[in-house]
Design a protein around this motif. Structure first.
Motif, PDB file in Angstrom:
ATOM      1  N   VAL A  98       0.884  -1.205   0.055  1.00 37.49           N
ATOM      2  CA  VAL A  98       0.008   0.121  -0.101  1.00 37.49           C
ATOM      3  C   VAL A  98       0.729   1.244   0.046  1.00 37.49           C
ATOM      4  O   VAL A  98       0.657   2.058  -0.792  1.00 37.49           O
ATOM      5  N   LEU A  99       2.055   1.152   0.704  1.00 38.54           N
ATOM      6  CA  LEU A  99       2.827   2.407   0.672  1.00 38.54           C
ATOM      7  C   LEU A  99       3.512   2.575  -0.675  1.00 38.54           C
ATOM      8  O   LEU A  99       3.451   3.848  -0.862  1.00 38.54           O
ATOM      9  N   ARG A 101       2.181   1.625  -3.487  1.00 40.01           N
ATOM     10  CA  ARG A 101       1.161   2.312  -4.503  1.00 40.01           C
ATOM     11  C   ARG A 101       0.841   3.813  -4.255  1.00 40.01           C
ATOM     12  O   ARG A 101       0.872   4.622  -5.024  1.00 40.01           O
ATOM     13  N   TRP A 102       0.861   4.290  -2.833  1.00 38.07           N
ATOM     14  CA  TRP A 102       0.710   5.330  -2.491  1.00 38.07           C
ATOM     15  C   TRP A 102       1.824   6.587  -2.752  1.00 38.07           C
ATOM     16  O   TRP A 102       1.743   7.541  -3.550  1.00 38.07           O
ATOM     17  N   GLN A 105       1.923   6.948  -6.746  1.00 38.79           N
ATOM     18  CA  GLN A 105       0.534   7.317  -6.965  1.00 38.79           C
ATOM     19  C   GLN A 105      -0.362   6.286  -7.967  1.00 38.79           C
ATOM     20  O   GLN A 105      -0.835   6.752  -8.848  1.00 38.79           O
ATOM     21  N   ASP A 107      -2.748   3.143  -8.251  1.00 42.79           N
ATOM     22  CA  ASP A 107      -4.328   2.557  -7.747  1.00 42.79           C
ATOM     23  C   ASP A 107      -4.043   1.946  -6.484  1.00 42.79           C
ATOM     24  O   ASP A 107      -3.417   0.915  -6.102  1.00 42.79           O
ATOM     25  N   LEU A 108      -4.874   2.360  -5.390  1.00 39.83           N
ATOM     26  CA  LEU A 108      -5.067   1.607  -4.258  1.00 39.83           C
ATOM     27  C   LEU A 108      -6.098   0.694  -4.502  1.00 39.83           C
ATOM     28  O   LEU A 108      -6.131  -0.276  -3.737  1.00 39.83           O
TER      29      LEU A 108
END
Length: 108
Positions: A98-99, A101-102, A105, A107-108
């Protein structure tokens, strides 16, 4: 009980570190290899999840052997402890993904 919580946190951090470190270094390698680093990082973060679990747990054979010994011995509290160790490693690996992806930028 202190050793249980320290092992739980350690498993989480190891799995998180494997995903973050492997993905970031893989992205640098992709950059030098003239491949799109962001796409490579997204793909690598997903593929490294299982390896992060294995690294955090110290090898899957020990965990499976522990299940066998404790289930056959009737020590269900030890079985639940092993399940919590596995879950903490999974959450660490997932949070690393998740980090990433964040960070890029995606997709979450």
């Amino acid at each position: 009980m202190g050793e249980f919580w320290s092992t739980t946190v350690l498993n989480y951090c190891i799995a998180l570190g494997v995903v973050l470190g492997g993905t970031l270094l893989g992205g640098i390698g992709a950059f030098f290899g003239n491949e799109p680093p962001m796409d490579t990082m997204l793909r690598m973060s997903e593929h490294l999840k299982i390896w992060a679990l294995v690294a955090a747990l110290g090898g899957t054979f020990d965990t499976i052997k522990s299940f066998e010994v404790h289930i056959l011995g009737g020590e269900m509290s030890q079985v639940f402890q092993q399940l919590i160790f596995i879950l903490s490693a999974f959450f660490g690996a997932h949070f690393g993904t998740v980090l990433i992806r964040w960070f890029i930028q995606g997709d979450l």
